[in-house]
Design an enzyme around this catalytic site. Structure first.
Site, PDB file in Angstrom:
ATOM      1  N   CYS A 133      14.383 -29.180  13.979  1.00  0.00           N
ATOM      2  CA  CYS A 133      14.638 -29.406  12.494  1.00  0.00           C
ATOM      3  C   CYS A 133      13.318 -29.330  11.839  1.00  0.00           C
ATOM      4  O   CYS A 133      13.500 -29.368  10.484  1.00  0.00           O
ATOM      5  CB  CYS A 133      15.870 -30.204  12.135  1.00  0.00           C
ATOM      6  SG  CYS A 133      15.183 -32.130  12.186  1.00  0.00           S
ATOM      7  N   SER A 173      23.232 -28.641  11.769  1.00  0.00           N
ATOM      8  CA  SER A 173      23.050 -27.544  10.923  1.00  0.00           C
ATOM      9  C   SER A 173      23.768 -27.818   9.516  1.00  0.00           C
ATOM     10  O   SER A 173      24.596 -28.683   9.459  1.00  0.00           O
ATOM     11  CB  SER A 173      23.715 -26.164  11.383  1.00  0.00           C
ATOM     12  OG  SER A 173      25.249 -26.236  11.491  1.00  0.00           O
ATOM     13  N   GLU A 196      18.123 -20.222   8.826  1.00  0.00           N
ATOM     14  CA  GLU A 196      17.247 -21.181   9.682  1.00  0.00           C
ATOM     15  C   GLU A 196      17.618 -20.548  11.280  1.00  0.00           C
ATOM     16  O   GLU A 196      18.440 -20.487  11.880  1.00  0.00           O
ATOM     17  CB  GLU A 196      18.105 -22.737   9.846  1.00  0.00           C
ATOM     18  CG  GLU A 196      17.466 -23.583  10.918  1.00  0.00           C
ATOM     19  CD  GLU A 196      18.061 -25.091  10.775  1.00  0.00           C
ATOM     20  OE1 GLU A 196      17.269 -26.003  11.062  1.00  0.00           O
ATOM     21  OE2 GLU A 196      19.326 -25.190  10.589  1.00  0.00           O
ATOM     22  N   PHE A 253      22.088 -30.756  20.136  1.00  0.00           N
ATOM     23  CA  PHE A 253      21.588 -30.550  21.232  1.00  0.00           C
ATOM     24  C   PHE A 253      20.051 -30.668  21.498  1.00  0.00           C
ATOM     25  O   PHE A 253      19.539 -30.790  22.522  1.00  0.00           O
ATOM     26  CB  PHE A 253      22.059 -28.853  21.715  1.00  0.00           C
ATOM     27  CG  PHE A 253      21.177 -27.870  21.233  1.00  0.00           C
ATOM     28  CD1 PHE A 253      20.033 -27.400  21.572  1.00  0.00           C
ATOM     29  CD2 PHE A 253      21.767 -27.370  20.102  1.00  0.00           C
ATOM     30  CE1 PHE A 253      19.159 -26.566  20.972  1.00  0.00           C
ATOM     31  CE2 PHE A 253      21.085 -26.402  19.587  1.00  0.00           C
ATOM     32  CZ  PHE A 253      20.002 -25.738  19.954  1.00  0.00           C
TER      33      PHE A 253
END
Length: 499
Positions: free
Chosen positions: A282, A227, A384, A150
């Site tokens: 990220c 992820s 994360e 997303f």
């Protein structure tokens, strides 16, 4: 008016009835802004079938034909970049200028792919044996798929499909169901550019759509960004089904600040790289590693800059940071503030207290947050977070900083801030990550290099775009050819040798 987003299959919008749908939210208001159709097995089969049917003709299209379409697509995306940015902002929440930057970075990969005639050149060796020539050619795989997150609904897909399509493959994209509109608008621009029907397809949905692609016998390769747990699942499942896989996972990016660094530059970088796109990157800097004795001074400079940030709706020109993508994600990110303090960190800046332009209403808001004195055993360090939470770890030396980085399971990106060239060179040689910045906080490579990490940040052998992308979307065929003089020949049962 509530929008309706559906699949793009075979060069046109899907005209069937969806068995399931999902909500699309406006993150700035918390309100549902539309519905997106979810694909089941039938829709995935239809998209793959359209791609499979289109493959032979597109594979055989000349390089000049492919590049003509690619150049036209590049111009159309450039012309519509503001429209795409507003679509992204409305569904993701990031500010429009940030979304426009995402489109611009994606276009760099399109521009790289426009050079495909050069990139697909093989090798040639004349007279490897008497009157025998050998050469290699790069050929497309067939139907390939991309599963994207997303946080970059335009840029990350554009890491994949321009190179794949330029190489002669056909493509099925499964974007995030949270912000699906940009992918369909991109499909419309491909059609306007002259791409044949079926070469680029879009299916929306959740795990059912993903699994449909992972198990489909006609999908030859899968690209993924997301992820680490899901990247591992994608890699294991697709590989078990005989597919080529590149699965880029999560990150915990560190920024090491040495005592000789320009602390104003480092503070600017930490705030920009930590809170841009609300930290939903990220490549965001999530851990500042302050080497003694700079910690207190660096923290003060970071706090000063954070205090001046303006938080508000993505379409407000005054906004520098927007909301998070969903309420559930906002709540999960906010939970690290309490757990961090409970585990011994200091809450230096509490983003829950940040004022929002216009009040914020029921939007998914969390302002820039800074957790100081974070240590490796804390959840805020290990996980994360993927939100606007910048953590600061204090260490006593360069060696201690390197031990911290080496012990982290992720290896996506990292940075060092220093004015010592020897220290920087040592760092780039020793650190075990895929992308390194020297006085650059977000070291995302240019399109002609490849993007990707090491360790638990990558599953598979190939990074995205650049020459690694070209090699991922092609397979090499070695050809050995001999054109005999008609007066020669005869049967010879011996093992062929070079002579």
């Amino acid at each position: 008016m509530s929008k309706h987003v559906t699949h793009w299959i075979g060069g046109k919008p899907f005209d069937g009835t969806a068995a399931r749908q999902g909500d699309i939210y406006d993150p700035a208001t918390g309100q549902v802004s539309g519905k997106v159709d979810f694909a089941g097995a039938d829709e995935v089969d239809a998209a793959v079938a359209a791609a499979k049917a289109a493959f032979p003709a597109w594979r055989d299209a000349s390089l000049s034909q492919r590049t003509k379409v690619l150049f036209r697509f590049r111009e159309l995306v450039h012309e519509h970049r503001d429209e795409l940015a507003r679509l992204i902002s409305a569904e993701h929440g990031k500010v429009v200028s940030d979304a426009a930057g995402e489109v611009a970075r994606g276009l760099e990969v399109v521009e790289f792919a426009c050079g495909i005639p050069h990139l697909l050149k093989g090798g040639f060796s004349e007279n490897v044996s008497t009157r025998v020539d050998a050469y290699s050619i790069l050929q497309p795989l067939g139907v390939v798929a991309g599963i994207t997150p997303f946080n970059f609904p335009a840029m990350v897909p554009m890491w994949m499909f321009p190179v794949a399509i330029a190489c002669g493959n056909t493509f099925v994209l499964k974007p995030s169901e949270k912000d699906p509109s940009a992918s369909v608008r991109i499909a419309e621009l491909w059609a306007e550019a002259g791409l044949p029907d079926g070469v680029f397809n879009v299916v929306h949905g959740d795990k059912a759509a993903v699994d449909g692609l992972l198990h489909h016998r006609d999908v030859r390769a899968v690209s993924f960004v997301g992820s680490t747990p899901i990247a591992r699942y994608i890699y294991e499942t697709a590989a078990a089904n005989g597919k080529r896989v590149q699965a880029l996972g999560g990150a915990k990016n560190h920024m090491v600040v040495l005592p000789d660094a320009d602390l104003d530059l480092a503070a600017d970088a930490a705030v920009s790289a930590g809170f841009g796109s609300a930290g939903e990157r990220c490549m965001a800097i999530s851990v500042v590693v302050a080497v003694d004795p700079v910690g207190d001074e660096l923290l003060a400079k970071i706090k000063e800059r954070v205090a001046g940030l303006r938080i508000g709706p993505g379409d407000d020109p005054e906004s520098e940071m927007g909301p998070l993508v969903t309420r559930a994600h906002r709540d999960k990110v906010a939970s690290y503030l309490d757990s961090g303090v409970a585990q011994g960190a200091t809450l230096a800046v509490d983003g829950r207290e940040t004022p929002v332009i216009g009040g914020g209403g029921e939007g998914f808001w969390l302002g820039p947050t800074v957790l100081d004195h974070v240590t490796p055993e804390m959840d805020a360090y290990r996980d994360e977070i993927f939100g606007p939470v910048l953590t600061i770890a204090r260490v006593g030396s360069y060696e201690e900083a390197m031990e911290l980085l080496a012990g982290n399971p992720y290896g996506n990106g990292t940075a060092i801030f220093t004015n010592d060239g020897g220290a920087a060179r040592r760092f780039q040689n020793e650190v075990e990550v895929g992308m390194v910045g020297i006085n650059v906080p977000i070291p995302v490579p240019m399109a002609y290099y490849s993007f990707g990490g090491w360790k638990d940040s990558l599953f598979g052998d190939s990074h995205a775009h650049g020459m690694e992308g070209v090699h991922f979307y092609t397979r090499t065929k070695a050809v050995t050819a001999r054109w005999l003089d008609p007066s020669h020949g005869g049967v010879n049962l011996g093992f062929p040798t070079n002579g």
